[in-house]
Motif scaffolding. Structure first.
Motif, PDB file in Angstrom:
ATOM      1  N   SER A   1       0.901  -7.301  -0.084  1.00 45.66           N
ATOM      2  CA  SER A   1      -0.035  -6.623   0.805  1.00 45.66           C
ATOM      3  C   SER A   1      -1.002  -7.590   1.460  1.00 45.66           C
ATOM      4  O   SER A   1      -1.115  -7.645   2.673  1.00 45.66           O
ATOM      5  CB  SER A   1      -0.813  -5.551   0.037  1.00 45.66           C
ATOM      6  OG  SER A   1      -1.650  -4.822   0.891  1.00 45.66           O
ATOM      7  N   ALA A   2      -1.723  -8.373   0.688  1.00 44.76           N
ATOM      8  CA  ALA A   2      -2.668  -9.338   1.235  1.00 44.76           C
ATOM      9  C   ALA A   2      -1.955 -10.654   1.507  1.00 44.76           C
ATOM     10  O   ALA A   2      -0.950 -10.988   0.870  1.00 44.76           O
ATOM     11  CB  ALA A   2      -3.818  -9.548   0.265  1.00 44.76           C
TER      12      ALA A   2
ATOM     13  N   ARG B   1       2.972  -4.235   9.499  1.00 43.23           N
ATOM     14  CA  ARG B   1       3.277  -3.086   8.646  1.00 43.23           C
ATOM     15  C   ARG B   1       3.411  -1.820   9.479  1.00 43.23           C
ATOM     16  O   ARG B   1       3.147  -0.718   9.017  1.00 43.23           O
ATOM     17  CB  ARG B   1       2.212  -2.946   7.556  1.00 43.23           C
ATOM     18  CG  ARG B   1       0.825  -2.938   8.075  1.00 43.23           C
ATOM     19  CD  ARG B   1      -0.261  -3.374   7.089  1.00 43.23           C
ATOM     20  NE  ARG B   1       0.042  -3.319   5.698  1.00 43.23           N
ATOM     21  CZ  ARG B   1      -0.371  -4.232   4.802  1.00 43.23           C
ATOM     22  NH1 ARG B   1      -1.087  -5.266   5.210  1.00 43.23           N
ATOM     23  NH2 ARG B   1      -0.100  -4.115   3.526  1.00 43.23           N
ATOM     24  N   THR B   2       3.823  -1.971  10.739  1.00 42.62           N
ATOM     25  CA  THR B   2       4.080  -0.823  11.599  1.00 42.62           C
ATOM     26  C   THR B   2       5.420  -0.191  11.234  1.00 42.62           C
ATOM     27  O   THR B   2       6.237  -0.784  10.504  1.00 42.62           O
ATOM     28  CB  THR B   2       4.135  -1.242  13.068  1.00 42.62           C
ATOM     29  OG1 THR B   2       5.258  -2.115  13.259  1.00 42.62           O
ATOM     30  CG2 THR B   2       2.867  -1.975  13.485  1.00 42.62           C
TER      31      THR B   2
ATOM     32  N   GLU C   1      11.135   5.507   4.395  1.00 41.57           N
ATOM     33  CA  GLU C   1      11.681   6.261   5.520  1.00 41.57           C
ATOM     34  C   GLU C   1      12.688   5.426   6.305  1.00 41.57           C
ATOM     35  O   GLU C   1      13.773   5.908   6.655  1.00 41.57           O
ATOM     36  CB  GLU C   1      10.554   6.715   6.443  1.00 41.57           C
ATOM     37  CG  GLU C   1      11.031   7.525   7.640  1.00 41.57           C
ATOM     38  CD  GLU C   1       9.899   7.952   8.548  1.00 41.57           C
ATOM     39  OE1 GLU C   1      10.161   8.698   9.511  1.00 41.57           O
ATOM     40  OE2 GLU C   1       8.746   7.534   8.316  1.00 41.57           O
ATOM     41  N   ALA C   2      12.331   4.169   6.578  1.00 39.63           N
ATOM     42  CA  ALA C   2      13.236   3.298   7.341  1.00 39.63           C
ATOM     43  C   ALA C   2      14.523   3.048   6.567  1.00 39.63           C
ATOM     44  O   ALA C   2      15.617   3.020   7.145  1.00 39.63           O
ATOM     45  CB  ALA C   2      12.538   1.983   7.661  1.00 39.63           C
ATOM     46  N   ALA C   3      14.413   2.865   5.245  1.00 45.65           N
ATOM     47  CA  ALA C   3      15.595   2.605   4.426  1.00 45.65           C
ATOM     48  C   ALA C   3      16.531   3.805   4.421  1.00 45.65           C
ATOM     49  O   ALA C   3      17.758   3.649   4.579  1.00 45.65           O
ATOM     50  CB  ALA C   3      15.166   2.253   3.008  1.00 45.65           C
TER      51      ALA C   3
ATOM     52  N   ARG D   1       0.842  -1.192   0.000  1.00 51.94           N
ATOM     53  CA  ARG D   1       0.000   0.000   0.000  1.00 51.94           C
ATOM     54  C   ARG D   1       0.878   1.242   0.000  1.00 51.94           C
ATOM     55  O   ARG D   1       2.080   1.170   0.254  1.00 51.94           O
ATOM     56  CB  ARG D   1      -0.902   0.008   1.239  1.00 51.94           C
ATOM     57  CG  ARG D   1      -1.777  -1.219   1.377  1.00 51.94           C
ATOM     58  CD  ARG D   1      -2.454  -1.241   2.737  1.00 51.94           C
ATOM     59  NE  ARG D   1      -3.237  -2.459   2.939  1.00 51.94           N
ATOM     60  CZ  ARG D   1      -3.745  -2.839   4.111  1.00 51.94           C
ATOM     61  NH1 ARG D   1      -3.543  -2.087   5.186  1.00 51.94           N
ATOM     62  NH2 ARG D   1      -4.439  -3.953   4.213  1.00 51.94           N
ATOM     63  N   THR D   2       0.250   2.379  -0.238  1.00 49.81           N
ATOM     64  CA  THR D   2       1.004   3.629  -0.243  1.00 49.81           C
ATOM     65  C   THR D   2       1.739   3.832   1.078  1.00 49.81           C
ATOM     66  O   THR D   2       2.923   4.180   1.098  1.00 49.81           O
ATOM     67  CB  THR D   2       0.065   4.820  -0.507  1.00 49.81           C
ATOM     68  OG1 THR D   2      -0.557   4.654  -1.776  1.00 49.81           O
ATOM     69  CG2 THR D   2       0.826   6.128  -0.469  1.00 49.81           C
ATOM     70  N   GLN D   3       1.035   3.630   2.192  1.00 45.96           N
ATOM     71  CA  GLN D   3       1.674   3.822   3.495  1.00 45.96           C
ATOM     72  C   GLN D   3       2.814   2.827   3.713  1.00 45.96           C
ATOM     73  O   GLN D   3       3.837   3.176   4.308  1.00 45.96           O
ATOM     74  CB  GLN D   3       0.653   3.683   4.627  1.00 45.96           C
ATOM     75  CG  GLN D   3       1.236   4.012   6.005  1.00 45.96           C
ATOM     76  CD  GLN D   3       0.251   3.797   7.128  1.00 45.96           C
ATOM     77  OE1 GLN D   3      -0.155   2.677   7.430  1.00 45.96           O
ATOM     78  NE2 GLN D   3      -0.158   4.894   7.757  1.00 45.96           N
ATOM     79  N   ASP D   4       2.658   1.599   3.230  1.00 44.11           N
ATOM     80  CA  ASP D   4       3.737   0.607   3.347  1.00 44.11           C
ATOM     81  C   ASP D   4       4.997   1.113   2.649  1.00 44.11           C
ATOM     82  O   ASP D   4       6.097   1.050   3.213  1.00 44.11           O
ATOM     83  CB  ASP D   4       3.317  -0.728   2.718  1.00 44.11           C
ATOM     84  CG  ASP D   4       2.096  -1.338   3.370  1.00 44.11           C
ATOM     85  OD1 ASP D   4       1.875  -1.077   4.565  1.00 44.11           O
ATOM     86  OD2 ASP D   4       1.362  -2.065   2.672  1.00 44.11           O
TER      87      ASP D   4
END
Length: 564
Positions: free
Chosen positions: A489-490, A524-525, A469-471, A460-463
Motif C-alpha cells: 500500500s505505502a 490504484r485506479t 473485481e478485475a480478476a 487497502r480494502t478498496q484495493d
C-alpha cells in the motif's frame, strides 16, 4: 512546440458554440481529436446539464503587431486590455483581483466576489459532493462575475493531478499517479491524459488546473511529493511535464506547473512546516530547476512557487515571499515573465512565520501575482489595502500583479465548455497509461504469472475489492489457496508473496520477496488493476521502466525494456 495557445474565437464561431451550448462538446485547440468520447448508446451516468456554464464574451482576433504573443502567452492586445481594465479599478477591486480564495461548505462563495472582488476561487475536496454540484457552483460563480461587469473569465482552479491528488471524483475519469507517466516515458501519452482531464474539468466550469507536478523526486526521503512526481531524472520529468502542458493547452484550460523551486528533494512537508533546501543553487540548476526552466522556454503562462527555505538563495525565507527567489532566480535567471502563483498561503510553511495575511503582502512585494488560498481572504484583502495606504506596497506593483492575472484569463478564454458527455469518457486512456507504465521489476516478462486462482493480501480494502473485481472479470477465481498476490500500500512498505505489487512508489520492492514476480503498478485506479490482471494472466505485457532509482534493485531495465 510552444505551450501557449491561441483560443480567441471569432463571432461566427462563437455563435455556433452558443447554439450548441452544452448539448455537444465544443471544439478546442488540439492537435488531434480525442478517441475517448463515449458511444451514442453509452449508459455512463453524467451530471445534469440543466445549468449551463457561462463563458466570457468573444473578442475579435487581434491583427498585426497586436496579435504578437508575449513570451508567456497573452498577446500584446490582451496585455494592453488588461492594463486598461486595471486602470479603471478601485483599490478594493485591485486588491481582490490578486486573491484566489478558498471557501468552506458546498455552496457558491458569492460573498467573496461581491465584498472582496476576488480574482478567483479554488475548489478543494471538502467543497465537493458531486460533479453536478461542482458544476452548479462554478456556473453560479461565473454568472456572478459576469453580473459585475467582468469581461474576462473568472479563475476557478482545482488540484486535479491524478493519483493521490484529485479533488473531484466520479464520474470524472480516475487517472493513475503521475509517476505512471514517468514509467511509461511517453510525452504523447502524457499529453493525451492531460487533454482528457482538462476537457472534463472545463465541462465542470474550471478555467485553471494546479498541475502538472514538475518536481523531481529525490527518493524515499521525499515525504510530500513521491508518486506525484514523474520521476527522479530531470530530463525525464521535463519531457513528461511538457507533454502534459501541451495536453492542457489542447483542452483549453490554464495549467500551473508546481512547486518551484522543487519540492521533491526536501525532507519536510510544507503543509506542516517550512522545509529547508540545503543544496546549492548550482546543484538545483542541474536537478530541481530543470523542468521549470524548460517549461519557461516552452512558453508556460504561470508557475506556482512553494514555501521552501533555500539556504543558498535567501536563508530563512520561504521562496513564496522571497524577492531573491522570484525576482532574481525565476524572473532574472530563468527569464520567466508570466504569472507567479503562490502555494496556499494558509499552509504552515509560510503562515507560521508571518501569518497568512502578512504573507500575502510579502508575496506581492517579492513579485508574486496571484495569492492562492489565504487563511481568510477578507484579512488578506484588508492587509493589502493597508500596505497600499501606507506606501509599503507600491500601487504599480499591485497594478502589475492584477493586470498579469487578467491578461492570463483573457488569453485563456476558450469559448463554450465541452458537454458533460466527456465526463468519465477517458477510462481507456487511463487503462492505457497504467499498462504502459506497469513495470515488471523481476520475474518473467511474458506469459501468465499466476494460475487460475489467486489469493489477495495487503493493500487497502478498496484495493482488494478492485483487484477482485478485475480478476473475476478476467476469469480468475479469488480466495484461499491461490497464488498469493501481495499488494504494497505505502511506497516504503514491503512484503512477500508469489507476486508482489507496489501500488504507489516502488521503493518497497527492494525489501520484498516474490517467488514469481515483483511489479511496480504506480496506481490504484480500476484501470490500473485491470492492467495488472492482464499482465498477471499473460494477456498483456507491461512496458514500463522504473522512473526512480531504487536502492537494492538493478539500475539496468528488466526484460530489456529500453525503447519499448
Amino acid at each position: 512546440m510552444p505551450v501557449r495557445s491561441r483560443r480567441l474565437v471569432t463571432a461566427r464561431a462563437w455563435s455556433l458554440a452558443v447554439l450548441l451550448s452544452l448539448s455537444t462538446a465544443c471544439g478546442v485547440a488540439s492537435s488531434g481529436s480525442s478517441t475517448d468520447e463515449p458511444a451514442s448508446g453509452s449508459t455512463k451516468p453524467a451530471p445534469s446539464a440543466s445549468t449551463p456554464v457561462p463563458t466570457a464574451r468573444p473578442r475579435p482576433k487581434p491583427t498585426g503587431t497586436a496579435s504578437a504573443a508575449l513570451p508567456w502567452g497573452p498577446t500584446r492586445a490582451e496585455w494592453q486590455r488588461a492594463q486598461e481594465i486595471v486602470a479603471g479599478m478601485s483599490a478594493e477591486e485591485k486588491a481582490g483581483q490578486v486573491i484566489v480564495a478558498g471557501y468552506q461548505g458546498t455552496e457558491a462563495p458569492l460573498a467573496s466576489l461581491r465584498r472582496h472582488h476576488v480574482g478567483g476561487v479554488i475548489v478543494m475536496g471538502y467543497n465537493v459532493t458531486s460533479a453536478d454540484q461542482v458544476r452548479s457552483v462554478n456556473a453560479a460563480l461565473h454568472k456572478e462575475a459576469a453580473s459585475q461587469g467582468r469581461t474576462w473569465p473568472l479563475l476557478i482552479g482545482v488540484d486535479q493531478e491524478g493519483g493521490t491528488v484529485a479533488r473531484v471524483k466520479a464520474p470524472l475519469t480516475e487517472f493513475p499517479t503521475y509517476m505512471t507517466l514517468g514509467a511509461a516515458r511517453d510525452p504523447e501519452l502524457a499529453r493525451k491524459v492531460a487533454r482528457a482531464s482538462g476537457q472534463e474539468l472545463r465541462a465542470l466550469g474550471f478555467t485553471m488546473v494546479f498541475a502538472p507536478d514538475a518536481d523531481v523526486t529525490a527518493g524515499p526521503g521525499d515525504p510530500a511529493i513521491g508518486s506525484r512526481s514523474a520521476g527522479g531524472d530531470p530530463t525525464l520529468v521535463t519531457s513528461i511535464v511538457k507533454g502534459s502542458l501541451r495536453g492542457y493547452a489542447d483542452a483549453g484550460i490554464l495549467a500551473v506547473p508546481k512547486h518551484f523551486p522543487g519540492h521533491g528533494s526536501v525532507p519536510a512537508d510544507s503543509h506542516l512546516s517550512l522545509p529547508v533546501q540545503h543544496a546549492s543553487l548550482s546543484e538545483l540548476k542541474q536537478r530541481d530547476l530543470v523542468p521549470f526552466a524548460e517549461a519557461v522556454k516552452a512558453g508556460v503562462s504561470a508557475l506556482m512557487v512553494a514555501h521552501i527555505d533555500v539556504r543558498d538563495v535567501d536563508p530563512g525565507t520561504p521562496s513564496s515571499v522571497s524577492s531573491r527567489m522570484i525576482q532574481d532566480v525565476l524572473r532574472g535567471q530563468l527569464g520567466f515573465q508570466g504569472a507567479v502563483v503562490t502555494y496556499a498561503l494558509e499552509m504552515a510553511g509560510v503562515a507560521e512565520k508571518y501569518g497568512s495575511a502578512e504573507a500575502g503582502v510579502r508575496a506581492l512585494l517579492a513579485g508574486a501575482d496571484i495569492l492562492l488560498m489565504p487563511a481568510v481572504a477578507a484579512d488578506t484583502h484588508a492587509a493589502i489595502l493597508a500596505a497600499l495606504r501606507t506606501g509599503r506596497l507600491p500601487e504599480a506593483r499591485l497594478d502589475d500583479a492584477a493586470a498579469r492575472s487578467i491578461a492570463l484569463m483573457l488569453h485563456e478564454d476558450a469559448g463554450a465548455a465541452p458537454s458533460t458527455a466527456v465526463l468519465g469518457a477517458a477510462e481507456a486512456t487511463s487503462y492505457a497509461a497504467s499498462l504502459r507504465g506497469l513495470t515488471v521489476v523481476s520475474g518473467a516478462c511474458e506469459g501468465a504469472l499466476v494460475g487460475k486462482r489467486i489469493t489477495i493480501a495487503g493493500g487497502r480494502t478498496q484495493d482488494r475489492e478492485r483487484l477482485t473485481e478485475a480478476a473475476r472479470k478476467a476469469g480468475l477465481s479469488v480466495g484461499a489457496d491461490g497464488d498469493v498476490v501481495r499488494l504494497l500500500s505505502a511506497g516504503s512498505s514491503s512484503g512477500s508473496g508469489d507476486v508482489v505489487v507496489a501500488l504507489d512508489t516502488p521503493y518497497g520492492l527492494a525489501r520484498s520477496s516474490a517467488s514469481t514476480a515483483r511489479i511496480a503498478l504506480f496506481g490504484r485506479t480500476e484501470g490500473a488493476f485491470a492492467a495488472l490482471v492482464d499482465v498477471l494472466t499473460g494477456k498483456a505485457r507491461g512496458a514500463g521502466r522504473l522512473p526512480v532509482h531504487v536502492e537494492g534493485l538493478p539500475s539496468t531495465p528488466h526484460c530489456d525494456q529500453i525503447g519499448s
